[in-house]
Write a protein that holds these residues in place. Structure first.
Motif, mmCIF file in Angstrom:
data_model
loop_
_atom_site.group_PDB
_atom_site.id
_atom_site.type_symbol
_atom_site.label_atom_id
_atom_site.label_comp_id
_atom_site.label_asym_id
_atom_site.label_seq_id
_atom_site.Cartn_x
_atom_site.Cartn_y
_atom_site.Cartn_z
ATOM 1 N N LYS A 34 26.321 -58.201 83.210
ATOM 2 C CA LYS A 34 27.208 -59.316 83.556
ATOM 3 C C LYS A 34 26.389 -60.570 83.842
ATOM 4 O O LYS A 34 25.286 -60.495 84.407
ATOM 5 N N PHE A 35 26.968 -61.711 83.496
ATOM 6 C CA PHE A 35 26.370 -63.012 83.767
ATOM 7 C C PHE A 35 27.255 -63.762 84.753
ATOM 8 O O PHE A 35 28.480 -63.770 84.612
ATOM 9 N N THR A 36 26.622 -64.389 85.766
ATOM 10 C CA THR A 36 27.353 -65.147 86.776
ATOM 11 C C THR A 36 27.168 -66.636 86.500
ATOM 12 O O THR A 36 26.122 -67.197 86.834
ATOM 13 N N TRP A 46 21.724 -65.665 86.937
ATOM 14 C CA TRP A 46 21.899 -64.336 87.504
ATOM 15 C C TRP A 46 22.414 -63.392 86.433
ATOM 16 O O TRP A 46 23.413 -63.672 85.774
ATOM 17 N N GLU A 48 23.452 -59.375 86.134
ATOM 18 C CA GLU A 48 23.666 -58.117 86.854
ATOM 19 C C GLU A 48 23.725 -56.940 85.891
ATOM 20 O O GLU A 48 24.349 -57.020 84.833
ATOM 21 N N THR A 64 20.781 -57.150 90.448
ATOM 22 C CA THR A 64 20.960 -58.511 89.942
ATOM 23 C C THR A 64 19.667 -59.296 90.073
ATOM 24 O O THR A 64 19.397 -59.919 91.114
ATOM 25 N N GLN A 170 37.548 -55.664 88.785
ATOM 26 C CA GLN A 170 36.921 -55.682 87.464
ATOM 27 C C GLN A 170 37.927 -55.186 86.435
ATOM 28 O O GLN A 170 38.481 -54.099 86.590
ATOM 29 N N LYS A 223 32.280 -63.100 87.177
ATOM 30 C CA LYS A 223 31.219 -62.718 86.249
ATOM 31 C C LYS A 223 31.856 -62.326 84.927
ATOM 32 O O LYS A 223 32.947 -61.750 84.920
ATOM 33 N N GLY A 225 31.210 -59.959 81.663
ATOM 34 C CA GLY A 225 30.370 -58.832 81.337
ATOM 35 C C GLY A 225 30.719 -58.161 80.027
ATOM 36 O O GLY A 225 31.758 -58.427 79.412
#
Length: 229
Positions: A34-36, A46, A48, A64, A170, A223, A225
């Motif tokens: 996942k990208f924040t 970030w 994760e 992360t 999620q 996030k 993902g």
């Protein structure tokens, strides 16, 4: 007992239903990345990686790693001490790591861990914030003793430690492997700053998004993902 029930002529639909539910409750894809995106505004990146904890159903560990590289921006700028970008462009370089234990509150219907969850864990960050600024700075000399040196760049080093508790949800964003992770929570952190060899009160404490902030804060965001396997 289950075999006897399934052999019955009157319960084939029941057996089929039980089999489908068992398959849906077992995630087929177990590595999530996942990208924040919200940290990009402070030059933070970030990423994760979440991996189910196989020994415990409905639980996972998420790591992360964080990289900071670029201009600082002006997060939560309210302090007159912080120089503006137009006067003295500031740069930030940094790394960090957050590790959390995540517990899902119900069985997933997606092909990967999904649904409501609670997570908690520690975090560590190290920043070097630099800006063009003439002045005297205390450094360690060749004899091992502190001495004053005239420099044209101010470099503040910040180490920050903390921990958070978060709740979230999620869920699939599109059919297939792409999903969104929405979260909110509370945390606490402490920071230690140095300019050269001298401990200082950080110039970057103007708000919870700034690099030297410490105390309570309330992380929230999302996030994006993808389930890789």
């Amino acid at each position: 007992m289950a075999r006897l029930i399934c052999r019955s002529r009157w319960l084939p639909l029941l057996c089929l239903s039980v089999g489908v539910q068992a398959q849906s409750a077992t995630p087929e894809r177990t590595l999530l990345v996942k990208f924040t995106p919200q940290y990009v505004v402070v030059s933070g990146y970030w990423l994760e990686v979440e991996q189910p904890w196989y020994q415990r159903a409905g639980q996972s560990l998420a790591f992360t790693p964080q990289v900071y590289y670029g201009l600082t921006g002006q997060p939560d700028r309210s302090s007159p001490k912080a120089p503006s970008l137009t006067e003295h462009p500031e740069k930030v370089r940094g790394v960090g790591l957050q590790v959390v234990h995540r517990r899902y509150l119900g069985a997933t219907k997606a092909g990967y861990p999904a649904g409501s969850y609670i997570s908690y864990g520690p975090t560590f960050q190290h920043f070097v914030v630099s800006a063009d600024e003439l002045g005297w700075q205390e450094v360690i000399g060749p004899t091992g003793l502190p001495q004053q040196q005239y420099v044209n760049e101010r470099r503040e080093k910040i180490n920050r430690y903390g921990a958070t508790v978060q709740v979230g949800y999620q869920a699939p964003l599109l059919p297939g492997r792409v999903f969104v992770d929405l979260y909110a929570g509370a945390g606490w952190r402490t920071s230690h700053s140095r300019v050269g060899s001298e401990k200082v009160s950080s110039q970057y404490k103007s708000g919870p998004s700034n690099y030297g902030h410490e105390g309570f804060y309330f992380p929230a965001g999302f996030k994006i993902g993808v389930a890789l396997r």
